[in-house]
Design an enzyme around this catalytic site. Structure first.
Site, mmCIF file in Angstrom:
data_model
loop_
_atom_site.group_PDB
_atom_site.id
_atom_site.type_symbol
_atom_site.label_atom_id
_atom_site.label_comp_id
_atom_site.label_asym_id
_atom_site.label_seq_id
_atom_site.Cartn_x
_atom_site.Cartn_y
_atom_site.Cartn_z
ATOM 1 N N GLY A 140 0.844 -1.203 0.000
ATOM 2 C CA GLY A 140 0.000 0.000 0.000
ATOM 3 C C GLY A 140 0.869 1.240 0.000
ATOM 4 O O GLY A 140 0.471 2.281 -0.493
ATOM 5 N N SER A 141 2.048 1.111 0.549
ATOM 6 C CA SER A 141 3.069 2.129 0.308
ATOM 7 C C SER A 141 3.808 1.647 -0.929
ATOM 8 O O SER A 141 4.461 0.592 -0.910
ATOM 9 C CB SER A 141 4.016 2.243 1.497
ATOM 10 O OG SER A 141 5.010 3.201 1.208
ATOM 11 N N HIS B 261 -9.567 7.358 -10.550
ATOM 12 C CA HIS B 261 -8.698 6.613 -9.636
ATOM 13 C C HIS B 261 -9.287 6.575 -8.232
ATOM 14 O O HIS B 261 -9.788 7.576 -7.731
ATOM 15 C CB HIS B 261 -7.319 7.284 -9.579
ATOM 16 C CG HIS B 261 -6.359 6.609 -8.628
ATOM 17 N ND1 HIS B 261 -5.466 5.653 -9.044
ATOM 18 C CD2 HIS B 261 -6.168 6.737 -7.279
ATOM 19 C CE1 HIS B 261 -4.754 5.235 -7.999
ATOM 20 N NE2 HIS B 261 -5.165 5.877 -6.921
ATOM 21 N N GLU C 210 19.751 0.960 1.218
ATOM 22 C CA GLU C 210 19.167 0.605 2.508
ATOM 23 C C GLU C 210 17.714 0.186 2.411
ATOM 24 O O GLU C 210 17.225 -0.587 3.248
ATOM 25 C CB GLU C 210 19.320 1.769 3.495
ATOM 26 C CG GLU C 210 20.757 2.076 3.899
ATOM 27 C CD GLU C 210 21.533 2.910 2.888
ATOM 28 O OE1 GLU C 210 20.900 3.388 1.906
ATOM 29 O OE2 GLU C 210 22.746 3.087 3.054
ATOM 30 N N PHE D 152 21.652 5.676 8.712
ATOM 31 C CA PHE D 152 21.183 5.351 7.363
ATOM 32 C C PHE D 152 19.974 4.428 7.367
ATOM 33 O O PHE D 152 19.348 4.227 6.322
ATOM 34 C CB PHE D 152 22.328 4.791 6.523
ATOM 35 C CG PHE D 152 23.530 5.706 6.479
ATOM 36 C CD1 PHE D 152 23.355 7.086 6.450
ATOM 37 C CD2 PHE D 152 24.815 5.217 6.504
ATOM 38 C CE1 PHE D 152 24.444 7.955 6.439
ATOM 39 C CE2 PHE D 152 25.913 6.068 6.486
ATOM 40 C CZ PHE D 152 25.732 7.443 6.451
ATOM 41 N N HIS E 25 27.312 3.220 14.981
ATOM 42 C CA HIS E 25 27.732 4.618 14.882
ATOM 43 C C HIS E 25 26.671 5.587 15.378
ATOM 44 O O HIS E 25 26.366 6.597 14.750
ATOM 45 C CB HIS E 25 28.144 4.943 13.434
ATOM 46 C CG HIS E 25 29.391 4.229 13.018
ATOM 47 N ND1 HIS E 25 29.452 2.861 12.890
ATOM 48 C CD2 HIS E 25 30.633 4.685 12.741
ATOM 49 C CE1 HIS E 25 30.680 2.508 12.542
ATOM 50 N NE2 HIS E 25 31.412 3.576 12.444
ATOM 51 N N ASP F 207 33.680 12.355 12.088
ATOM 52 C CA ASP F 207 32.965 12.229 10.813
ATOM 53 C C ASP F 207 31.862 13.270 10.648
ATOM 54 O O ASP F 207 31.472 13.593 9.529
ATOM 55 C CB ASP F 207 32.380 10.822 10.661
ATOM 56 C CG ASP F 207 33.306 9.899 9.874
ATOM 57 O OD1 ASP F 207 34.137 10.414 9.090
ATOM 58 O OD2 ASP F 207 33.187 8.675 10.030
ATOM 59 N N GLN G 93 26.901 11.349 9.568
ATOM 60 C CA GLN G 93 27.080 9.936 9.922
ATOM 61 C C GLN G 93 26.530 9.587 11.302
ATOM 62 O O GLN G 93 26.591 8.434 11.713
ATOM 63 C CB GLN G 93 28.578 9.560 9.904
ATOM 64 C CG GLN G 93 29.378 10.135 8.760
ATOM 65 C CD GLN G 93 28.968 9.594 7.409
ATOM 66 O OE1 GLN G 93 29.009 8.398 7.184
ATOM 67 N NE2 GLN G 93 28.546 10.468 6.513
ATOM 68 N N ARG H 131 30.226 3.162 18.276
ATOM 69 C CA ARG H 131 31.490 3.037 17.561
ATOM 70 C C ARG H 131 32.656 2.850 18.521
ATOM 71 O O ARG H 131 33.544 2.031 18.283
ATOM 72 C CB ARG H 131 31.717 4.293 16.719
ATOM 73 C CG ARG H 131 33.034 4.288 15.958
ATOM 74 C CD ARG H 131 33.138 5.501 15.040
ATOM 75 N NE ARG H 131 34.343 5.454 14.237
ATOM 76 C CZ ARG H 131 35.521 5.970 14.605
ATOM 77 N NH1 ARG H 131 35.637 6.557 15.772
ATOM 78 N NH2 ARG H 131 36.565 5.878 13.811
#
Lengths: 694, 694
Positions: free
Chosen positions: B182-183, B320, B423, B448, B472, B480, B484, B530
């Site tokens: 549905g998504s 629609h 991802e 991420f 991380h 970084d 990140q 980390r």
């Protein structure tokens, strides 16, 4: 479109640029004429340092000597960029020198031969845009800034140190950086947005250059960008793919199969060229080719070596993201430290027309007592704001007849962008448009903004100013079921740094908020409701961001009901029924969930002693938690009961959904009755601090 | 790979399937022989209802008569599916009949001629998988279930009504639905995961059929799926693209340019076929072709008409997502209601080997007093769990040397999946693998995972059981910089329905939690750090999910410091320093952020009177809010002071970052000093409830 053929007047002008380094730091100044024949000795001559004029390509190749001179300079500059990337990452003790070294020649030729950018005037609307989609190659970017004279060598060596502008990944703390990168796959889609601004809105002939890594080509967002850039005919966009073959842990899916990238770009509708990314002549020709192509974006697919130029790390797996083991030997291998300074060609051509001053906004008006959906009011109001302000633009993810962005589209088709069902590109384009000073409103179902959460997170790092509008919030959408219901959007958007979260309860209120959104800094999220809601407020009332509205109160109030959007109306209905039971309830419209109106909530808590929050959202991170947070730290926080959606919904009518979720008037009445009953104690007499006001 | 050529023994068997409808509801039973020659009259014969055997294609075409018979049946079945989609959406008053009608012929031929599925045994591991990536075509899916005898017509008419299993978009409340859709843009990447399970793990010859809309092809996640499916050689995967040209608001980017899709699929490495999606013979041939191709997935690009079969809505924009205006006329136009029942061919072939029973897990052990990073402990522990359990698999987004998933990869390469920097596909593949009963661990930087938030949200709707591991976390990654750093991951993951959020502080604790994760229901998130952290706990200690650990306490405690991960160690250091100042502080390790250990927090609050929460996360939705939520609803909640990251970080060392964010020992000491000082009052004597214990 602008072409940059040899011998163009603008290019010739750049020959006059140069002069003594303004900081008088002893750099050797070199006129263009004196440079002829010197290229091969430049490193020796520059033992101290020197400044070179813009290489001659823009002035046309007068002879094979001048051409050779350019090529040699570019090669030298490439080595310098490598050396400096090694130096800065070694000084930092971390960073990505090898990922910088692969792209150094690509960037040397760009900086010295093709980029048009006035580093002293980064705000010039005619400047090109250079986006490092592979943000981890920041040592290369900063080395370019040194070469361009934008920063000093000493600053470069502050890389990654506390307080430095030169962060591990680029951010717009630096005036020459448009957007933060470092989450891969974002620079190109954002570049699409910048290019859209140039081509469709500004009509300025800047170019957008995006340096991409090959690893990040696996991100679907890159494909969204490729599709959209071709669809929009963005010939002002050039993607430079640094195909160094190696990712963080090993070889990419396509390795050095340049053709894999070329064919993908071509099938998407791009002009695509495969080159040797260490051959400066090929690079130069590719950039010239990109500039000459019209109606299509260009992808330059460059075969490179990670760590190129230093045998110990060249094309080696395991050398990602760490300083070189022996930087001194590496620098020596690259020919030593040099100080070539490039007089980057400034942009030319006329400045674009200044945008007209905003006019007075004539917001739509809705009559109290009628009903309208806040999503519809959003569309009406945005169209009105767009009539008053030329800087307001709208984008939608192919649901504009649901979000009502279609009203803006019909009113201002020139400033409407159909992004199709590609929410990452939707948000990225908005980020790109705001780079050029536009005030974008990007809309889709609030649930589907979750598709772009990484882009939203990064937009905050980019210090971007943009508005996101999510419709169809919560279970109250009804029959469509949970896939279409935003039940985590407030949590998601509150947890974006510096964000604003608005959740209007009424159409006139929505209009007032929409008018404020373009001037708000940061990421502004407006949550709209599918269902029509009663109009509570008079047209023209102002609802400041950060405020709240007490919509019902009396000196006898024993509980405060806090709602927003559809739940405010349930709270009002509950208060009415509670009054019939002898319980006076205050009702607060918390239309600004972040920032939240501490004062109004504290006042209400002090007056009524306890609060019930009601939200069409999961219990985590939403309106209830925003209220709890107000009192966090208090020695004696008030009692706060949270009503929220706790079970996975299915299909049902909107009112059934509210009842099943326990966030309708019935549930509020029951909760208030329990709470006030307990507070009054067994004798039914109110106890505690609110006793003084009854 | 399995081929389904005409005349195969398995196919022939299906001829024997059939018989009286088991529910004895009076449906007309029709043997295969009696069917010959009847096809053209089937609608009349079925005026009441009838049951058809599996059409004869699987048994081979004996004659042109039988072939014609199949084609006619499939056409009839397609009409029936259209009629039923109209009926259910009209009964519901909402839904997507026109998007169902475009794909009805595609699904009729699949159901009757190619799908191998035992609807009475949905758990059969040999069953094919049918995923409606275009989940809004649910009326078509449910009509197929009626035709297959899986549900009754009466249940179909409960579509979208409260309490019905037949939700607006399919969810696995239905035993035949693998995952919620549905998504848009999710079904195909999830299908990749299911196909990976079949091909690489189960080695069972099921096929995965994914019905996709053309609008959703704009999602980058579809491109991630295309790349990955080709890379993995998933010849058991067939994507069927229903190119009906029209999205919700208008024409798609590519309209009816079938070749645009074919070329994109081919360049990604797929076998691709363009067909007329209303020609049942072409459809049949395409499916047979897909089954015959080896080493490559197949994309069938079908030109269809939205609303096909009903002139009023055929190929009309604006039709629609709404019921037909005149359903009765539409049904008549389609030939009326029919009751063809398809005896869907069950799967054949041997059952796969049963998975071996889990063995005892031998977890890694870390010596108290040494240091180790929890991310490293994750890798060690996961490899150990993988040695004991064959159902545990791992996936990573090309950062396995940072997340330490590489330790699992080295130990169990056959159960490790490299998903590259994609991802969305990473999480989708995990969802697909758990469909087949595997217990996937998908890892990348926690920041991420925000890229896949929509997939995680939908995985909860899918009632998926899977583990996500984000490394991380927080500012403590150091140099970084913010791109990140996960600073919103706890908020994001807490706001997933039914989720578990774990944030270990120690390597032995990490190992204990990792061992529990595969048996935990729902989405389980592990946040790793980390930096190396001191080992606090003895190897072999158990840390139940939902628990917390009091790591320091005394009867004199005047404040409780609540931390997790790296902040727990800062809290311990602060407590030590506070003790030197005469302030006794309790320290709680809140390693399970959701569910949270109410009892331990309440006990501590009762004992010490006030709490300070410390988190390496934005203030919204994280550990502090989890603690506040424990006391929400209390008449007298305790004082809770939240220390969290409030300013956008830059680059700095880990310890500088903690200091700058105000979440290091110094900041905790200062906050505790203020709090206890205020509580003790001007005389320095403790006041309030904790006075009794001093």
């Amino acid at each position: 479109m602008r072409t940059r053929a040899a011998g163009s007047p603008g290019a010739a002008e750049s020959l006059a640029v140069g002069g003594v380094a303004p900081d008088g730091d002893g750099w050797f100044v070199m006129g263009n004429e004196s440079f002829v024949g010197l290229a091969s000795r430049v490193r020796a001559v520059c033992a101290s340092s020197c400044q070179l004029d813009q290489p001659a390509r823009r002035g046309g190749y007068h002879s094979s000597v001048s051409q050779e001179r350019d090529l040699a300079t570019w090669r030298e500059l490439g080595q310098q960029l490598r050396v400096d990337a090694i130096r800065s990452s070694s000084a930092a003790g971390s960073g990505h020198p090898t990922s910088s070294m692969s792209a150094a020649d690509l960037m040397a030729v760009l900086l010295a031969g093709h980029l048009r950018y006035d580093f002293s005037r980064p705000e010039d609307p005619r400047n090109d845009h250079l986006i490092f989609s592979k943000g981890h190659a920041s040592p290369l970017l900063y080395a370019m800034y040194v070469a361009a004279g934008a920063i000093e060598d000493a600053e470069m060596l502050t890389f990654r140190k506390v307080g430095s502008r030169l962060e591990g990944h680029p951010t717009p703390i630096l005036p020459w950086v448009d957007v933060a990168t470092g989450s891969l796959g974002q620079g190109l889609p954002i570049g699409v947005g910048v290019a859209l601004a140039g081509k469709r809105l500004d009509q300025v002939s800047f170019r957008v250059w995006v340096l991409c890594g090959d690893s990040e080509m696996a991100e679907g967002s890159m494909w969204e960008a490729m599709e959209h850039a071709a669809h929009a005919g963005l010939d002002n966009l050039t993607a430079i793919i640094d195909v160094n073959r190696l990712g963080q842990t090993g070889e990419t899916m396509h390795g050095w199969d340049l053709d894999a990238y070329v064919r993908r770009a071509q099938v998407a509708g791009w002009h695509a060229i495969a080159i040797n990314g260490h051959d400066v002549a090929e690079i130069d020709a590719a950039y010239a080719d990109a500039a000459a192509i019209s109606q299509r974006p260009t992808m330059i697919v460059a075969r490179t070596e990670k760590g190129h130029g230093v045998a110990a790390v060249t094309n080696q797996n395991g050398a990602h993201g760490k300083p070189l083991a022996d930087p001194e030997a590496a620098i020596a291998e690259l020919g030593g430290i040099s100080r070539i300074r490039v007089a980057v060609a400034p942009p030319d051509g006329p400045l674009p027309e200044p945008r007209p001053e905003p006019e007075v906004v004539r917001l739509p008006a809705y009559e109290v007592g009628t009903t309208e959906a806040t999503r519809r009011a959003y569309g009406d109001a945005l169209a009105a704001v767009g009539s008053a302000r030329r800087d307001v633009v709208a984008l939608d993810g192919e649901v504009s007849n649901s979000t009502y962005a279609e009203i803006f589209r019909e009113a201002h088709p020139d400033r409407y962008f159909e992004m199709y069902i590609a929410e990452q590109q939707l948000v990225a384009a908005a980020v790109g448009l705001q780079v050029r000073g536009y005030r974008p409103f990007a809309s889709t179902f609030a649930a589907f903004l979750s598709r772009a959460y990484d882009f939203i997170r990064m937009a905050a790092v980019s210090r971007a100013n943009l508005s996101l509008v999510g419709s169809h919030a919560g279970v109250s959408i009804g029959e469509d079921g949970p896939s279409q219901m935003a039940l985590e959007d407030i949590a998601m958007m509150r947890a974006v740094h510096g964000s604003t979260v608005l959740y209007p309860s009424d159409a006139n209120q929505t209009a007032s908020l929409v008018a404020q959104m373009p001037d708000r800094e940061g990421i502004v999220f407006l949550r709209t409701t599918r269902e029509k809601l009663p109009i509570l407020y008079e047209p023209g009332e102002t609802f400041p961001i950060g405020g709240a509205r007490v919509v019902r109160s009396s000196p006898q109030d024993e509980v405060t009901l806090v709602g927003a959007g559809i739940t405010l109306h349930q709270a009002l209905a509950a208060a009415e029924r509670l009054a019939g039971e002898g319980i006076a309830a205050r009702v607060v419209d918390l239309y600004s969930v972040k920032p939240v109106d501490d004062a109004t909530l504290r006042e209400s808590a002090a007056a009524t002693g306890r609060l019930i929050t009601v939200e069409d959202h999961w219990p985590e991170g939403g309106l209830g938690d925003a209220v709890l947070d107000v009192f966090a730290g208090d020695v004696h926080p008030p009692q706060v009961v949270k009503l929220a959606v706790r079970a996975m919904p299915g299909s049902a009518t909107p009112s059934q959904q509210l009842a099943l979720a326990g966030i309708d008037a019935d549930a509020i009445v029951a909760a208030a009755r329990d709470l006030v009953g307990a507070a009054r104690g067994p004798g039914g007499v109110a106890t505690g601090q609110e006793a003084s006001v009854t």
